[in-house]
Design a protein around this motif. Structure first.
Motif, PDB file in Angstrom:
ATOM      1  N   ARG A   1      -6.099   5.930  -3.278  1.00 33.68           N
ATOM      2  CA  ARG A   1      -5.797   6.892  -2.216  1.00 33.68           C
ATOM      3  C   ARG A   1      -5.195   8.187  -2.749  1.00 33.68           C
ATOM      4  NH1 ARG A   1      -1.197   4.173   1.393  1.00 33.68           N
ATOM      5  NH2 ARG A   1      -2.758   2.563   1.438  1.00 33.68           N
TER       6      ARG A   1
ATOM      7  N   TYR B   1      -0.454  -1.004  -2.579  1.00 42.23           N
ATOM      8  CA  TYR B   1       0.032   0.324  -2.948  1.00 42.23           C
ATOM      9  C   TYR B   1       1.559   0.353  -3.019  1.00 42.23           C
ATOM     10  CZ  TYR B   1       0.515   5.403  -3.018  1.00 42.23           C
ATOM     11  OH  TYR B   1       0.837   6.698  -3.360  1.00 42.23           O
ATOM     12  N   ASN B   2       2.215  -0.289  -2.064  1.00 41.13           N
ATOM     13  CA  ASN B   2       3.680  -0.315  -2.066  1.00 41.13           C
ATOM     14  C   ASN B   2       4.243  -1.011  -3.299  1.00 41.13           C
ATOM     15  OD1 ASN B   2       4.039   1.177   0.258  1.00 41.13           O
ATOM     16  ND2 ASN B   2       3.999  -0.619   1.582  1.00 41.13           N
TER      17      ASN B   2
ATOM     18  N   GLU C   1      -2.135  -0.841   1.960  1.00 44.98           N
ATOM     19  CA  GLU C   1      -0.700  -0.542   2.010  1.00 44.98           C
ATOM     20  C   GLU C   1       0.145  -1.536   1.211  1.00 44.98           C
ATOM     21  OE1 GLU C   1       1.997   2.270   2.951  1.00 44.98           O
ATOM     22  OE2 GLU C   1      -0.124   2.342   3.449  1.00 44.98           O
ATOM     23  N   ASN C   2      -0.169  -2.824   1.315  1.00 48.33           N
ATOM     24  CA  ASN C   2       0.651  -3.840   0.644  1.00 48.33           C
ATOM     25  C   ASN C   2       0.571  -3.751  -0.882  1.00 48.33           C
ATOM     26  OD1 ASN C   2       1.642  -5.039   3.047  1.00 48.33           O
ATOM     27  ND2 ASN C   2      -0.312  -6.095   3.287  1.00 48.33           N
TER      28      ASN C   2
ATOM     29  N   LYS D   1      -1.260  -9.755   1.094  1.00 54.79           N
ATOM     30  CA  LYS D   1      -0.255  -9.320   0.118  1.00 54.79           C
ATOM     31  C   LYS D   1      -0.658  -9.884  -1.233  1.00 54.79           C
ATOM     32  CE  LYS D   1       3.520  -8.677   3.237  1.00 54.79           C
ATOM     33  NZ  LYS D   1       4.884  -8.883   3.584  1.00 54.79           N
TER      34      LYS D   1
ATOM     35  N   ASP E   1      -4.496  -4.177   3.111  1.00 52.46           N
ATOM     36  CA  ASP E   1      -3.830  -3.756   4.338  1.00 52.46           C
ATOM     37  C   ASP E   1      -3.432  -5.014   5.096  1.00 52.46           C
ATOM     38  OD1 ASP E   1      -3.816  -0.941   4.181  1.00 52.46           O
ATOM     39  OD2 ASP E   1      -5.952  -0.905   4.695  1.00 52.46           O
TER      40      ASP E   1
ATOM     41  N   LYS F   1       3.608   1.363  -6.548  1.00 51.63           N
ATOM     42  CA  LYS F   1       4.491   2.538  -6.521  1.00 51.63           C
ATOM     43  C   LYS F   1       5.828   2.253  -7.202  1.00 51.63           C
ATOM     44  CE  LYS F   1       4.980   3.688  -2.259  1.00 51.63           C
ATOM     45  NZ  LYS F   1       5.170   4.319  -0.946  1.00 51.63           N
TER      46      LYS F   1
ATOM     47  N   SER G   1      -7.720   4.639   2.394  1.00 56.55           N
ATOM     48  CA  SER G   1      -6.524   3.797   2.480  1.00 56.55           C
ATOM     49  C   SER G   1      -6.395   2.883   1.262  1.00 56.55           C
ATOM     50  CB  SER G   1      -6.563   2.947   3.754  1.00 56.55           C
ATOM     51  OG  SER G   1      -7.610   1.999   3.671  1.00 56.55           O
TER      52      SER G   1
END
Length: 189
Positions: A162, A175-176, A172-173, A130, A127, A179, A168
């Motif tokens: 997640r 996971y993006n 986020e970094n 990176k 999160d 994806k 989480s």
């Protein structure tokens, strides 16, 4: 005088030695023995689950990574009640891949996935951090190795933690990024 056969032979040796993964074994980070005999997965696995450790510090040097992994194992075994460290493999910013539970062993995933998956954790909080190109390449190389060695189906499904549990993780970094990979599949917990 080199002929085509000799050139191909030299090229294959070069690729083998360049592409062979360097995995730091459990004994090299002084892992404790599991509390009980590890349970095997259904092999080859169908899923790869990507995690982050959420540890507030990422590791850029092997000595730091080893200390963090050892601490994670103790936390998982004595605070969380796991039999061992929760992941099959861990990847640091130091360019190393570390053996957690290893190949063919159930990771600590929600029960619907623990029987047929490989868990890979990136050391750090993604999160905040990176992932760098070396870390991402190590994930891909480890997955490729799993397929070649017969531990993972070639048509595997890639998921972030997640997606199978309300969390989480993997941040986020990270996971993006995953994806965008071809084997990622869009499912929700």
């Amino acid at each position: 005088m080199f002929n085509l056969f000799n050139i191909l032979l030299i090229a294959s040796f070069f690729l083998y030695f360049c592409l062979t993964l360097k995995i730091t074994k459990r004994e090299d980070w002084y892992a404790e023995s599991p509390k009980s005999k590890p349970k095997s997965i259904i092999s080859p696995a169908e899923f790869v689950i990507i995690h982050h450790t959420e540890y507030p510090l990422s590791c850029h040097f092997e000595t730091n990574c080893l200390r963090i992994i050892k601490s994670l194992q103790k936390h998982h075994m004595y605070k969380e009640g796991y039999d061992d460290i929760g992941y099959n493999f861990l990847i640091g910013f130091d360019g190393h891949i570390y053996e957690g539970r290893g190949w063919g062993v159930q990771a600590q995933h929600p029960s619907a996935y623990k029987f047929n998956s490989i868990g890979i954790a990136c050391l750090g909080n993604f999160d905040d951090d990176k992932p760098d190109t070396v870390m991402l390449q190590n994930i891909e190389n480890l997955i490729d190795e799993a397929i070649v060695e017969g531990y993972l189906q070639s048509d595997y499904i890639l998921l972030g933690h997640r997606q199978i549990k309300t969390t989480s993780c993997p941040g986020e970094n990270l996971y993006n990024v995953i994806k965008t990979w071809s084997n990622w599949f869009d499912i929700r917990p």
